[in-house]
Each structure stands twice: as C-alpha cells, then as structure tokens.
Design an enzyme around this catalytic site. Sequence first.
Site, PDB file in Angstrom:
ATOM      1  N   LYS A 160    -159.594 -26.717   1.583  1.00  0.00           N
ATOM      2  CA  LYS A 160    -158.403 -27.505   1.942  1.00  0.00           C
ATOM      3  C   LYS A 160    -157.775 -26.892   3.181  1.00  0.00           C
ATOM      4  CE  LYS A 160    -157.307 -28.460  -2.849  1.00  0.00           C
ATOM      5  NZ  LYS A 160    -156.576 -27.842  -3.934  1.00  0.00           N
ATOM      6  N   ARG A 171    -154.775 -18.620   2.192  1.00  0.00           N
ATOM      7  CA  ARG A 171    -154.404 -18.275   0.832  1.00  0.00           C
ATOM      8  C   ARG A 171    -155.430 -17.256   0.324  1.00  0.00           C
ATOM      9  NH1 ARG A 171    -153.351 -22.442  -3.774  1.00  0.00           N
ATOM     10  NH2 ARG A 171    -152.256 -21.058  -5.163  1.00  0.00           N
ATOM     11  N   HIS A 213    -145.134 -23.745 -13.498  1.00  0.00           N
ATOM     12  CA  HIS A 213    -146.154 -24.313 -12.593  1.00  0.00           C
ATOM     13  C   HIS A 213    -147.251 -24.858 -13.505  1.00  0.00           C
ATOM     14  CE1 HIS A 213    -148.657 -24.306  -8.814  1.00  0.00           C
ATOM     15  NE2 HIS A 213    -149.583 -24.436  -9.759  1.00  0.00           N
ATOM     16  N   GLY A 233    -150.250 -27.138 -13.619  1.00  0.00           N
ATOM     17  CA  GLY A 233    -151.289 -27.923 -12.950  1.00  0.00           C
ATOM     18  C   GLY A 233    -152.590 -27.672 -13.681  1.00  0.00           C
ATOM     19  N   ASP A 284    -158.026 -33.299 -18.140  1.00  0.00           N
ATOM     20  CA  ASP A 284    -156.961 -33.994 -17.418  1.00  0.00           C
ATOM     21  C   ASP A 284    -155.923 -34.540 -18.403  1.00  0.00           C
ATOM     22  OD1 ASP A 284    -155.399 -35.910 -15.955  1.00  0.00           O
ATOM     23  OD2 ASP A 284    -156.954 -35.893 -14.421  1.00  0.00           O
ATOM     24  N   ARG A 309    -153.725 -36.716 -18.073  1.00  0.00           N
ATOM     25  CA  ARG A 309    -153.614 -38.182 -18.077  1.00  0.00           C
ATOM     26  C   ARG A 309    -154.565 -38.802 -19.100  1.00  0.00           C
ATOM     27  NH1 ARG A 309    -153.905 -38.242 -11.651  1.00  0.00           N
ATOM     28  NH2 ARG A 309    -155.258 -36.534 -12.249  1.00  0.00           N
ATOM     29  N   GLY A 326    -149.090 -30.370 -10.549  1.00  0.00           N
ATOM     30  CA  GLY A 326    -149.614 -31.701 -10.911  1.00  0.00           C
ATOM     31  C   GLY A 326    -149.010 -32.302 -12.172  1.00  0.00           C
ATOM     32  N   ILE A 327    -149.003 -31.545 -13.253  1.00  0.00           N
ATOM     33  CA  ILE A 327    -148.472 -32.071 -14.525  1.00  0.00           C
ATOM     34  C   ILE A 327    -146.944 -32.069 -14.485  1.00  0.00           C
ATOM     35  CG2 ILE A 327    -148.418 -31.727 -17.018  1.00  0.00           C
ATOM     36  CD1 ILE A 327    -151.093 -30.099 -16.675  1.00  0.00           C
ATOM     37  N   GLU A 358    -147.334 -24.990  -1.547  1.00  0.00           N
ATOM     38  CA  GLU A 358    -147.877 -23.657  -1.259  1.00  0.00           C
ATOM     39  C   GLU A 358    -148.316 -23.541   0.197  1.00  0.00           C
ATOM     40  OE1 GLU A 358    -150.065 -24.749  -4.632  1.00  0.00           O
ATOM     41  OE2 GLU A 358    -149.953 -22.759  -5.548  1.00  0.00           O
TER      42      GLU A 358
HETATM   43  P1  AMP Z   1    -152.748 -29.446  -9.699  1.00  0.00           P
HETATM   44  O1  AMP Z   1    -153.714 -28.371 -10.099  1.00  0.00           O
HETATM   45  O2  AMP Z   1    -151.348 -28.929  -9.507  1.00  0.00           O
HETATM   46  O3  AMP Z   1    -153.224 -30.298  -8.559  1.00  0.00           O
HETATM   47  O4  AMP Z   1    -152.664 -30.429 -10.956  1.00  0.00           O
HETATM   48  C1  AMP Z   1    -153.763 -31.187 -11.357  1.00  0.00           C
HETATM   49  C2  AMP Z   1    -153.543 -31.727 -12.761  1.00  0.00           C
HETATM   50  O5  AMP Z   1    -152.312 -32.451 -12.816  1.00  0.00           O
HETATM   51  C3  AMP Z   1    -154.598 -32.719 -13.200  1.00  0.00           C
HETATM   52  O6  AMP Z   1    -155.696 -32.080 -13.802  1.00  0.00           O
HETATM   53  C4  AMP Z   1    -153.858 -33.571 -14.207  1.00  0.00           C
HETATM   54  O7  AMP Z   1    -154.066 -33.038 -15.511  1.00  0.00           O
HETATM   55  C5  AMP Z   1    -152.392 -33.399 -13.883  1.00  0.00           C
HETATM   56  N1  AMP Z   1    -151.762 -34.657 -13.463  1.00  0.00           N
HETATM   57  C6  AMP Z   1    -151.734 -35.209 -12.226  1.00  0.00           C
HETATM   58  N2  AMP Z   1    -151.040 -36.387 -12.259  1.00  0.00           N
HETATM   59  C7  AMP Z   1    -150.613 -36.549 -13.528  1.00  0.00           C
HETATM   60  C8  AMP Z   1    -149.849 -37.533 -14.233  1.00  0.00           C
HETATM   61  N3  AMP Z   1    -149.370 -38.620 -13.605  1.00  0.00           N
HETATM   62  N4  AMP Z   1    -149.643 -37.361 -15.548  1.00  0.00           N
HETATM   63  C9  AMP Z   1    -150.118 -36.273 -16.190  1.00  0.00           C
HETATM   64  N5  AMP Z   1    -150.823 -35.307 -15.596  1.00  0.00           N
HETATM   65  C10 AMP Z   1    -151.081 -35.437 -14.291  1.00  0.00           C
END
Ligand code: AMP
Length: 391
Positions: free
Chosen positions: A15, A90, A203, A205, A277, A279, A322-323, A373
């Site tokens: 990234k 990073r 945090h 994610g 995930d 979701r 993310g979550i 970040e």
């Molecule tokens: P990150 O590592 O911070 O990018 O977070 C990624 C994670 O965020 C994914 O694996 C999902 O489980 C979660 N996520 C992203 N969008 C949503 C949402 N609308 N509802 C629930 N979980 C989500």
Amino acid sequence: MDAILVVNAGSSSLKFQIFEVIDGKPDGRVRGNLDGIGVRPRLRATSKEGVLVDREYQPSEVADLPAAVGKTREWLASLDGIDLRAIGHRVVHGGPNYDRPILIDAAVLDRLAEYQELAPLHQPNNLAPIRLVMDIDPTIPQVACFDTAFHRGRPETADCYALPRSLYQDGVRRYGFHGLSYEYIAERLAEIAPTKDKLIVAHLGSGASMCAIVGGRSVESTMGFTALDGLPMGTRPGQLDPGVVLYLFQKGMSQQAVSDLLYRESGLRGLSGISNDVRDLLASTDPGAKLAIAHFIHRCGLSAGLLAAALGGLDAFVFTAGIGENSPAIRALLAEKLNWLGAELDHAANEAGATVISTAASRIELLVIPTNEELMIARQTLAIVGREKTS
Ligand code: AMP
C-alpha cells in the site's frame, strides 16, 4: 509537488500514499495499492479526481514483494511533477530501543533486521522496500515509523512477563502494536475532546487491540510480545493459555503448523468455521457465527474492564478501524458491556455514524474516530526530514 511517499508493505500487498507538503503539513493526494502479489497482481491508485491506474499483471510478473516495489516504482516515476522529499515506511517492530521514528541508514537497517525474529511475518516485508530503495537511490531520505514506538516508555512493571529476567533483557517484552493508529487517535482526541484524559481506544479491524491512554501516552494495551495476544481477531485467537501451544507441540504439530494455526486459522474464522469477516458473521444465522461474535464481544468487554482498571477510571472510549468505524451493531453490543462503567449509547447517533455516539447523560463519552495511520507516518516522516534539513 513537494511530496512525501508513505509505504506500508505486507506479504500479499503493497500500500502507498503520496502526500503533498503544504505549509509544512502533509495533505493526501494519491492512494494506491498493489495487491494479489504472486496470485492475481493488480495495481490500483486513485486521487480526488478519480482512478489514476488500474492494471492487472501476470503472477510471474509480480511474483514477490521486490517485484511489486519495482512495478509500483515504475508507475510512480511516470507521474509528472512529483518532487519526492522522503519516503516514510511503516515498520511493525522498533524493538526495545526505538521509541520514536528514525531516519534510516545502513546501521539502523541492520538493527531493524535483528528484530525480524520478533515479527517474522511482518518485519522482513517492511524492510524489503527500504533495502531496495537504498540500493537504487541512497540519496532519498527514508524514515521508519514504528507500530511499537507509541507504547515505549511504559514502566517495566507493565512491560515485563513473569518470566526469568534474562528473557526480558533478550527482548521478550510486552511491546504492544497498532501504535501509529493510537497516536493518530490521541492527537485527534486532543482536538475533539481535550478535557478527556483517561481513554481507551479500541482498534477493531482484521487485527484488533485496545490501548489505555493517559496524557496522550500509552499506559497499557492488550497486545504483548507479538500481535497474537489480547482480543480475538479475524484469524488470530487473542489471549491464549500458553499451555495450549505446549499441547499442540506434544500432539506432534510442527512449528510451521502451529504458526499457521495461530496467525491464519483461528480467531473469528476458526471459531465460526465460516469467515473472518464480521460482515459475513453478522449476516449469518449459523450458530458458529453467533458464537464467534458473542465471544469477540465478551473478550472485548473483559479487556475494556482490564484497561479501565489500569487507568483507574475512564473518561472516553473510542471505536476505530474497519469494524469499529463501520459496524453500528458491534458498537452497540460492546457499548452494552460498558454500561457498568457508566456508558450510555445514543442509538440514533450510533446508527447515523456520528462522531459522538453517547447520550448527553452518559458518564463516559463514546466516540467513533476513523484512524489514519498513513497520515501519521507522513507527519512523522516530515518532522524527521525537516529536522535533518535544519540541523
Ligand atoms: P481493517 O483491518 O481495519 O481494514 O478492517 C477490516 C475488517 O473490518 C474486515 O475484515 C471486516 O471484518 C470489518 N468491516 C469492514 N466493514 C465492516 C462493516 N460495515 N461491518 C462490520 N465489519 C466491517
């Protein structure tokens, strides 16, 4: 354009972001990603104006991370008018020594390579682009920004394990991670809620941790020696009795198999048997999915209590990543676990994705703050390069 390039290199994706330096401050201009390395490589980048590149490659063309750096570099070189001041990277592990970002030279790179054994899945990938750029153009200043640095400076009482002390000297310590995210949130909170002093930032994610912060500094966190500890995550179990690991070895599992189990096959994925995930799990009626979500919330609630104890009170609780940023359902479930601390959720604000999601009567402010970040890395890089220029 006077620019800072920020690089975040992992095993399957690279990234990057370009920040323009305006009045001494970084402003995001281009955001890109080369993912699917070795499988389905695809380079995508966007700016405010739209898509700048969206190109697929044969797996053999981008078989590994160095090849991804090469392709990305080629594309970046094709952009007009970029005057690259520095590259900020990073780097997941700063070991026991680095408590702040640092300008990289050969000696620093050697030291960072020594920390590879502390983060074997991340550190080699973080260092590969640094080495390549150093070989190609050693005049470009490169800065390492660490996920561990924000947590340094905690007393040994908080950083040690109850193991023979020689292991502490060897580097077996509770480092804590996600520090770039926490530092960014701490700075945002100082602007948004300056009167709040005792904070927990969650945090949440695909990797997840929580951090207790006072006066803008980390006093405790759920992650320890590696990014396996603490909360259950997408594919990692979180806190685990080390006896389980001994048991797996006794059963004859190899080190690689145990590592794969702990980093890739556990957590929400392993427990649900369905997905890592959130979701997918929230949308499912399968008992495994329900158990995984319930366990995640249970452990998050316990950790919040632990960190509130470390703080001796709590003024604000922040959801991010993310979550945390995107799931009102998870925020509502977790807010319930904070009721005993005096937290009261404003359900409408939560559903609407407001910044403050607690009621006016809530004793603890509940907030949702998107993390950034990359911006933190750009700021840290600029601070170092600016300092070097004037010294
Ligand atoms: P990150 O590592 O911070 O990018 O977070 C990624 C994670 O965020 C994914 O694996 C999902 O489980 C979660 N996520 C992203 N969008 C949503 C949402 N609308 N509802 C629930 N979980 C989500």
